[in-house]
Scaffold this active site. Structure first.
Site, short mmCIF file in Angstrom:
data_model
loop_
_atom_site.label_atom_id
_atom_site.label_comp_id
_atom_site.label_asym_id
_atom_site.label_seq_id
_atom_site.Cartn_x
_atom_site.Cartn_y
_atom_site.Cartn_z
N GLY A 54 -46.74 -10.14 2.14
CA GLY A 54 -48.03 -10.19 1.46
C GLY A 54 -49.18 -9.81 2.37
O GLY A 54 -50.08 -9.06 1.97
N GLU A 75 -53.97 -14.27 14.74
CA GLU A 75 -53.19 -15.35 15.34
C GLU A 75 -54.15 -16.50 15.60
O GLU A 75 -55.33 -16.41 15.25
CB GLU A 75 -52.54 -14.86 16.64
CG GLU A 75 -53.53 -14.51 17.72
CD GLU A 75 -52.84 -14.02 18.97
OE1 GLU A 75 -53.54 -13.90 19.99
OE2 GLU A 75 -51.64 -13.77 18.95
N CYS A 144 -37.11 -16.25 -3.22
CA CYS A 144 -35.95 -15.53 -3.74
C CYS A 144 -34.94 -16.51 -4.33
O CYS A 144 -33.86 -16.73 -3.80
CB CYS A 144 -35.30 -14.69 -2.65
SG CYS A 144 -34.11 -13.49 -3.32
N ALA A 290 -41.00 -8.75 -5.11
CA ALA A 290 -41.45 -8.02 -6.30
C ALA A 290 -42.72 -8.64 -6.86
O ALA A 290 -43.63 -7.94 -7.33
CB ALA A 290 -40.35 -8.02 -7.36
N CYS A 322 -35.89 -10.34 -9.93
CA CYS A 322 -34.81 -10.89 -9.12
C CYS A 322 -33.55 -10.07 -9.38
O CYS A 322 -32.90 -10.26 -10.42
CB CYS A 322 -34.58 -12.35 -9.47
SG CYS A 322 -33.28 -13.11 -8.47
#
Length: 393
Positions: A54, A75, A144, A290, A322
């Site tokens: 992302g 960071e 996932c 996705a 998926c």
């Protein structure tokens, strides 16, 4: 609405080191600034927290909006910004299972969710002789969500290929009440489960691994406190997951610790210059790459309009995908929206196992991920869906 500056540091829009604990990844092909460059410049137009799918995707998109010199992936540091995109991903909590992660020092146990343990899954498969092969799904959101059962189907195929299927009792213990959240695909998977003689136990949550004895302990979620001990010859663990610790007590989080964003625009519900994308958000859809791709297109449009003092108009419909790998060369391509309704790209029934979908998963999707999505050019297949379904009711 109040701004983040009011909560975090008073007059300036600033995020402190106690909040920024995640190290950044270098993304030199995109020519974006990272934390190592911040000594020369301490203010950016767009600040991105997190260097995963992302974060890199949105940084690439924002680079084209405001110029590479005005975008940073950071960071730990104290830094100021005008717009903040939070893309910190999700945290793996193996330690919430008694006996882990130290249990991975023993044989017969692995997990595909960590690079440290994924090879142990393959070793456990190779060393399997006979007995119980157990696969788990935790009582938390996961990234996932199809992966815990994908490895089960692939393991079953491997046992058949190597002549050991008759000696394997394959068990999928899931904390959920169904094999999949979308009925169309759940029905198709149930048919596969029956055909391949797989055992599915619902509302069973892994709470302890006794790796020295090769025993897994499960709690019955319908009867809290009731447990069952199952011996294993192979155990694949999907760990509990949670928002990153750095988010859980931050002002941008909801009560559960996820970044609290509007499900249509991905803009923060309280801070208008803050946005979230991907696994760290409380968006009510599955956490997949996705989904990130589809979210990135919406968020790109949202931020561009806000930068022009205009109201966001494009809405995220919850699209996620998926690819359920059910064998060496077969995939059920599940695509659906916020309402758990199929939102399929192709003009055929995607609940069927198909070689074509396997080839797309194996060859096309990696190309789209590395060369499209992470470079900010791929926002999901919505335009293809419209094209393929032209003239169809």
């Amino acid at each position: 609405m109040t701004s983040l500056a009011t909560v975090a540091s008073g007059p300036r829009t600033r995020l402190f080191a106690c909040f920024l604990r995640l190290g950044t990844q270098q993304v030199s092909p995109l020519q974006l600034h990272t934390g190592t460059n911040l000594a020369a410049k301490n203010h950016y137009e767009v600040l991105v927290l997190g260097g995963g799918s992302g974060g890199i995707t949105m940084a690439a998109r924002m680079k084209r909006r405001v110029g590479a010199e005005n975008v940073a992936i950071v960071e730990p540091s104290e830094i100021s910004y005008r717009y903040l995109i939070i893309a910190l991903g999700i945290q793996l909590d193996y330690e919430k299972i008694k006996g882990l992660p130290e249990g991975f020092d023993h044989p017969k146990i692995g997990s595909n969710y960590s690079f440290r343990t994924v090879e142990k899954t393959w070793k456990a498969l190779q060393d399997f002789k006979e007995g119980n092969a157990i696969f788990t799904f935790p009582n938390t959101p996961v990234k996932c969500a199809g992966a815990p059962q994908k490895i089960m189907y692939l393991s079953e195929a491997y046992f058949r290929k190597t002549g050991r299927r008759s000696k394997a009792n394959i068990i999928f213990n899931t904390s959920l009440g169904a094999i999949f959240g979308v009925k169309k695909y759940a029905d198709a998977l149930q048919e596969i489960i029956r055909e391949r003689n797989l055992t599915i136990n619902y509302k069973q949550n892994l709470i302890e691994v006794r790796a020295d004895k090769q025993e897994a302990v499960f709690e019955n979620l319908d009867k809290p406190g009731e447990t069952q001990v199952i011996s294993y010859e192979m155990l694949h663990v999907t760990p509990p997951m949670s928002p990153p610790d750095v988010l859980k007590t931050s002002p941008v989080a909801d009560a559960a610790g996820w970044v609290d964003v509007d499900k249509d625009t991905l803009q923060h519900k309280r801070y208008p210059n803050v946005f979230g994308i991907g696994d760290c958000t409380n968006l009510p859809t599955s956490k997949t790459a996705a989904a990130v791709a589809a979210q990135s297109g919406v968020l790109d449009r949202t931020i561009s309009l806000i930068m022009k003092n205009q109201t966001p108009t494009k809405k995220y419909d919850g699209y996620t995908s998926c690819p359920l790998v059910t064998g060496y060369n077969r995939v059920i391509l599940a695509e659906f929206d916020y309402n758990a309704k199929p939102l399929e790209t192709f003009p055929f029934d995607q609940s069927k196992e198909r070689l074509s979908m396997y080839l797309m998963k194996a060859n096309m999707m990696p190309f789209l991920y590395w060369n499209g999505m992470l470079r900010g050019y791929w926002g999901g297949p919505a335009f293809l869906r419209k094209l393929f379904h032209l003239g169809m009711s």
